[in-house]
Each structure stands twice: as structure tokens, then as C-alpha cells.
Write a protein that holds these residues in place. Structure first.
Motif, PDB file in Angstrom:
ATOM      1  N   LYS A  57       0.214   7.810   2.721  1.00  7.10           N
ATOM      2  CA  LYS A  57       0.673   6.534   2.163  1.00  7.10           C
ATOM      3  C   LYS A  57       1.963   6.692   1.361  1.00  7.10           C
TER       4      LYS A  57
ATOM      5  N   GLY B 258       0.811  -1.223   0.000  1.00  7.88           N
ATOM      6  CA  GLY B 258       0.000   0.000   0.000  1.00  7.88           C
ATOM      7  C   GLY B 258       0.839   1.265   0.000  1.00  7.88           C
ATOM      8  N   ASP B 259       2.152   1.110   0.241  1.00  5.38           N
ATOM      9  CA  ASP B 259       3.030   2.281   0.168  1.00  5.38           C
ATOM     10  C   ASP B 259       2.988   2.871  -1.237  1.00  5.38           C
TER      11      ASP B 259
END
Lengths: 392, 304
Positions: free
Chosen positions: A153, A103-104
Motif C-alpha cells: 500500500k 488507502g495509499d
């Protein structure tokens, strides 16, 4: 800066040739060639292993090179300087060594070199998303667009300091501040900036910075990754093996501290020694390089602007030493015809295919100058290019 | 179209040098794509066009512009020319294999005549026109080399200054040595008017013949580099043990010119259009022959 005097240091420039492909590869002065030759002639040996005098000399020279680079970019410690093969390897090191979480997000500009694009695209398999920040119409960086996509994020902003496409500079200091305020890391691709201007990593407050030796008078196969020491410490090893470890058993390995943790295998000692000589050569003149290149850029841009479309901002001051242009004539044709007249430029997509594809363009012809180029050369380039463009 | 040319040129160069092989492969890829009605994507055509135009720009910008504008048409022209040349060469090679001469049964030279002068009836030692039928001349009263009753008769029309006659000479001498006793050899003078002193050398050889040393003088004369000075002719006469004063007198007074003229008349009658021309038994050949080919013809004639 006495250009004529400096030109005498470059054996290649004694030939009847106009070299305008410096964004790809710089020429080498005798000082660099001699330094490398000296290694091969006088003390060819492994560094960091053997105990004999040659090996000791190699260790000293490598340490000196690290010290020179530290001063050159104003790093805090020699241990923040990791030798790599080139900028591409340095960026890949970060891509493979950061502690990613699914999800980074990685942000880049929309005109990055493939070396600062493909490594992030490859992380998609691990659930890491890449997003390109759209530039302004004149191809300059749009900080507002960055703010729009800079969410929590975003783990890393990987961005160039100077574009190899059009020579435009990025507001790195401002981007770094935004990144850090957001808890995001910043990696700067400085391949096109370090050779042409003073770069101060403390002032910029960047976390990582990568550049190549071959674009700044140094040998091919040399590059540098700068990283804040505590960040380097937390990176996972990239290429492992000899030199990266303190101790091993059949089951495990104890890794070295940075920078050695990342310098696997026998190093390019001749290259590192040559790079040291190159940086020493650049140090006294680097403050004057940018202005000189802008002067040449003005001559070229003025001479061609009515016949071609120049990529990037209109003002040559914002494009440093790069004039990248396209016209109805194929860019390769222009480059090949210039080559026949001993004028060497680059043509094509310059490893920024993504930008050309997005703009539905085949490529551009790129003249990139350096401090050893002259106004006369710029005028000759304009004259010959105009004649070529008149063919169509 | 330029890719076809590139394929042939770089394909041949690629046999000898690895640096051309990559270009040859690109050219092949390009040609293959065009044959299969696809676009050539290698960019080789553009590169060649740019490099040629770039070179021309240094010499003549106008020519460069012309070539750049009409490059495709020019490429077509040269491609057709290449194909025609290849076809002609293949035809020549076929003739060479089948008849021992690249012009086929009618004979003639395969090479361009670099020695051509003014093109009169027999102005050169290379052919200036298509060969008519050659008539084997009657040489009953002419001097010859070899036994009277030899199995095979060889007549050569030659010129001492003709490069082709000179080129043929080693093979002729070797044949005479190999088939000693079996061959009767006639050498008929057919000097080329366009060549300096060609007739004078023939007269000199005949003068040597007046003292019974024709064949040794004839052979030595072919070994002298042209142009030959009068002094060299006298020296040669001395070396051959001739009476030099008598020889000089004969040569300067052109006493033997009528003998040479008779040979020329026989040559004209025979329809000789270039030297050397050989009548080997029933076989006629125009142009120099290698020893191997000459031997093959002699063997055939001896066995027939």
C-alpha cells in the motif's frame, strides 16, 4: 580548498561575525550577487514570451541554469529539472500531483522537516495515510523498521537525505532499492544534502529529489524539483496558468510537457540566474565540503559534549556540519546571548516540532557550519558557549 | 516583570517607530496574561533577559552572571522604580497644570541643578533645599525701571552668571516692553558665590549705573557668553557710551560692591534660595518663567 581565499568572496564575512546558521540560510558570494545584478541592470525581461533580444537572453540564461543543475545532480535530461520556489513547494508539488488512490500510504522518517510532513498529513482528507518510521536510539535511520512497514500500500517514501535536526545522513540508495523492489516511489528531501556533498540522482536511483537554492549560496525563492521524466509526465499539473499550457480554448487547456508544465507564471529569473552562479561556484569544491565541515564539527562537539546533550549520533563524522544540542538552559537564551557576541546560530524546534514533541523537549540550539567557516570560528563558538552555559 | 517595563518603553518608542510596535504588542500580551494570572507565553521576558545578559558578558562576566541569576528580582526593582517615577511625574504634571510649577504651591525648580557648586546658603541658582516662606523685601530706595507710579511692581533677584536667570531674561524684557508704563521693575543682584565672576559682573553693572546707564548695560550683560573677561566689560562700557576710564576705575576698585552687598542682604532677608526669584505684585515665583506664564501672572496681578 583554500577557505581564507574563498571567504573573500563573501561580503558579509568581512564583518566581525561568526555565521553558524547555514542549515537555514547560506551566505552569498559576490559571483551570485553580480549575476543577479547583471540581470536587473542589463536584460530585465520576461522569459519564454517576448521575441526581443532581452527576452532571448533570459531564455538562454534559464536554459544554462537548467543545464548546470542537470550536471550538478547528474540527471539524465534538462527536462527533468523543474524550477520551484523552494524545497517546500517542490514537495507540495508531488503531494498534489501524484495520482493518489484511497488507502495509499506515505512513509517518512520520524524526524522530517515540517515541509516533508505536513503535506502528507494533509492528504488524509483524501484517504491517504501517513506513517513515520521510528529511528534508532541515536537518531540514525533504522532500515529494519522501514522493512516492517513497507507494504504494497506504500505508494511513496518521502525522506530526507540529511537531517536538518542533527545532520545525520540517510542510506538513500538502500532505501530507494527497497522502495523500487516494492513498487514504491521515493522522493528525497535533499535540502540539507545537496549543498554539502555530491549527490548523484542516477546512482541513488531516486524518483524525485527536491532542494533549495538559498541553502547553497543561491538566492532566496529558488528551488528545484528533480523527477524522472516519465514520472514527471504522469504527474497532474500543480499550479496552473501562463507558461504551463500550449493552447487554451474557453473550455479546455493543453498542457506543456515537463518541466514547463509545472512552472506557472512569470519565473524568478534573477533567482534562477543567481542559482546557476551559485552551483558553478560550488562545483569545484563540493567534494571537499563535507570533510571540512566534519573537522569543525569535531572541534565543536569535543568542546561541548561534557556540558550539553548533542542530538544524533555521537560521531561527528555522521553529523556533517550540524551540531544540535540542548541543556538545562533554554536554547533561545543561548542563541540570543551568542548573538550579542556576534555569533549567529539557530534555536528552537528547527521546523521539526514533531520530533521535539515526541521526545518531550522544548528545542535545541543548532550550530550549522559551511565551507567558509573556520576552525578559529569553531573555537570561538565553543569558548563563548561554555561561558554562557556557566551562567546557569 | 520585565514585560511591564518593556510595555512602557517600547510603547513610547512604538509611537515614533513601527519597528518597536511588535515588541510593544508582545509586552502588552505578556502583561495582560500576567494580570489575568496566566503564564506569559511570548518569550519576550526570556529574550530581553538573554540580550541584556549577552551584552553584559562582553564587559563583565561576573555582572552578567549576577543579572542572569537575579533577573526577576532586578526586574521587580526597576518596575517599582518605574511606577514610582511615573507617579511622581504625574504629580509634577498635575502641579504644573494647577500651579504653573511642577513643585506645587511652594514653588522651586522642576529640573535637576546641573550648575550646582558647593551648597552654602545660596550657593546655586537652583534650589538646594525645600523653600521656606519668602518675604517680599522693601525696595523703596532702590533704583528701578519704569514709571514711579506704575500699577504693578516686579522685583527680580538674579545673577548674571546663573543659567536660569539668563534663561528668564528674554521673557523679562518682553514683559517690560509689553507692559511699558504699567510695570515698575527692580533687579536686585544676588550673585552666586560658586560662579566665577558673578559678583564682579554685578559690580560692573552698578558701575554703569553710576554713569546713568545701568539698564542698557544690564541688558547687554545678559547677552554676553559666560565666562566674561574684564576686557569685554570695558568694550561693553565703550559701546554704551560710558566713560571707560571712569568705568574701569570703578570696576577695579570695586566702588559699587557695597550696593551689590545691600542687594544680597535684602535677598538673604527675603529668604532667597535660588535665582531668579520674582516677586510679581503679591505673587512669588522661583525659577525661570516662559513669557506666556509670566504674562498670565502679570495679567492676574493687574486685574486683582
Amino acid at each position: 580548498m583554500n577557505v581564507e581565499k574563498l571567504r573573500n568572496d563573501f561580503p558579509v564575512l568581512q564583518k566581525d561575525v561568526v555565521y553558524f546558521d547555514n542549515a537555514c540560510m547560506s551566505l552569498k558570494p559576490v559571483q551570485v550577487i553580480s549575476a543577479m545584478q547583471s540581470y536587473y541592470e542589463n536584460y530585465t525581461a520576461c522569459g519564454g514570451r517576448s521575441m526581443h533580444q532581452f527576452s532571448k537572453k533570459v531564455d538562454e540564461e534559464v536554459a544554462k541554469a537548467r543545464q548546470t543543475i542537470k550536471k550538478f545532480i547528474n540527471a539524465k535530461s534538462d527536462n527533468e529539472i523543474v524550477f520551484t520556489k523552494n524545497t517546500t513547494e517542490a514537495i507540495n508539488l508531488i503531494a498534489h500531483s501524484l495520482d493518489w488512490k484511497q488507502g495509499d500510504v506515505v512513509l517518512t522518517s520520524d524526524k522530517e522537516h515540517n515541509s516533508n510532513l505536513v503535506p502528507w498529513q494533509q492528504l488524509k482528507k483524501q484517504g491517504i495515510m501517513h506513517q513515520a518510521i521510528q529511528s534508532n536510539k541515536d537518531n540514525t535511520f533504522n532500515i529494519e523498521n522501514l522493512k516492517k512497514v513497507l507494504t504494497k500500500k506504500v505508494k511513496l517514501i518521502a525522506i530526507q537525505q540529511t537531517s536538518n535536526l542533527d545532520g545525520a545522513n540517510f542510506p538513500i540508495e538502500e532505501i530507494a532499492k527497497l522502495a523500487h523492489d516494492n513498487g514504491t516511489l521515493i522522493l528525497v528531501d535533499a535540502a540539507q544534502s545537496v549543498p554539502h556533498m555530491a549527490v548523484d540522482v542516477k546512482k541513488l536511483d531516486v524518483d524525485f529529489l527536491a532542494f533549495s537554492g538559498h541553502k547553497m549560496l543561491g538566492p532566496t525563492g529558488t528551488g528545484v524539483l528533480y523527477g524522472k521524466y516519465h514520472l514527471l509526465e504522469n504527474l497532474n499539473p500543480f499550479v496552473t496558468g501562463g507558461e504551463t499550457v500550449v493552447e487554451t480554448t474557453y473550455e479546455s487547456a493543453e498542457f506543456e510537457k515537463p518541466p514547463h508544465k509545472f512552472e506557472a507564471g512569470l519565473q524568478n529569473y534573477a533567482g534562477i540566474i543567481g542559482l546557476n552562479a551559485a552551483i558553478k561556484y560550488l562545483m569545484p569544491i563540493r567534494e571537499e565540503i563535507h570533510e571540512h565541515e566534519v573537522q569543525l564539527n569535531k572541534i565543536i562537539s569535543e568542546g561541548l559534549k561534557d556540558k550539553v546533550t548533542i542530538i544524533g549520533p555521537e560521531d561527528p563524522k555522521q553529523r556533517g556540519g550540524i551540531v544540535s544540542f540542548y541543556t538545562k538552559m533554554d536554547s533561545h537564551e543561548i542563541a540570543l546571548m551568542l548573538d550579542q557576541q556576534n555569533i549567529l546560530i539557530r534555536s528552537g524546534a528547527h521546523c521539526v516540532h514533531s520530533w521535539f514533541n515526541a521526545h518531550n523537549l522544548q528545542g535545541s540550539a543548532r550550530a550549522s557550519v559551511y565551507f567558509y567557516n573556520t576552525k578559529e570560528e569553531a573555537k570561538v563558538f565553543v569558548e563563548k558557549t561554555q561561558k554562557i552555559l556557566a551562567l546557569k | 516583570m520585565i514585560c511591564i517595563l518593556a510595555l512602557v518603553v517600547f510603547g513610547i518608542l512604538g509611537i515614533f517607530s513601527v519597528s518597536y510596535r511588535a515588541i510593544a504588542k508582545e509586552a502588552f500580551d505578556c502583561v495582560f496574561r500576567r494580570i489575568t494570572l496566566r503564564k506569559c507565553t511570548t518569550g519576550l521576558d526570556k529574550r530581553l533577559k538573554s540580550q541584556i545578559t549577552g551584552k553584559l558578558m562582553k564587559r563583565s562576566p561576573k555582572t552578567a552572571k549576577f543579572v542572569y541569576t537575579y533577573f526577576e528580582a532586578i526586574s521587580w526593582f526597576f518596575t517599582i522604580l518605574l511606577i514610582a517615577s511615573l507617579a511622581y511625574s504625574a504629580y509634577g504634571a498635575y502641579n504644573y497644570v494647577m500651579f504653573g510649577n511642577c513643585n506645587g504651591q511652594q514653588g522651586g525648580f522642576c529640573v535637576y541643578d546641573v550648575f550646582a557648586g558647593n551648597k552654602t546658603e545660596y550657593s546655586t541658582c537652583a534650589p538646594v533645599a525645600a523653600a521656606g516662606d519668602l518675604i517680599k523685601p522693601e525696595v523703596t530706595n532702590h533704583s528701578f525701571f519704569g514709571p514711579e507710579n506704575a500699577e504693578l511692581e516686579i522685583i527680580e533677584f538674579g545673577c548674571y552668571t546663573c543659567e536660569y536667570t539668563r534663561k528668564a531674561q528674554p521673557a523679562v524684557e518682553k514683559i517690560l516692553e509689553t507692559y511699558q508704563g504699567k510695570v515698575k521693575f527692580y533687579f536686585l543682584d544676588f550673585p552666586i558665590p560658586a560662579h566665577e565672576k558673578s559678583k564682579e559682573l554685578a559690580i560692573a553693572a552698578e558701575c554703569a549705573g553710576q554713569q546713568g546707564k545701568y539698564w542698557s548695560y544690564y541688558a547687554r550683560l545678559f547677552r554676553l557668553e559666560t565666562p566674561v573677561a574684564d576686557e569685554q566689560l570695558y568694550q561693553l562700557a565703550e559701546q554704551q557710551g560710558l566713560n571707560v576710564d571712569a568705568f574701569r576705575q570703578c570696576y577695579l576698585d570695586r566702588e559699587t560692591e557695597s550696593i551689590v552687598d545691600e542687594d544680597i542682604a535684602l535677598g538673604k532677608y527675603a529668604g532667597i534660595y535660588g535665582t531668579p526669584t520674582f516677586f510679581i505684585g503679591n505673587h512669588t515665583h522661583v525659577g525661570p518663567l516662559s513669557y506666556k506664564d509670566f504674562k498670565k501672572i502679570v495679567e492676574n496681578e493687574l486685574n486683582s
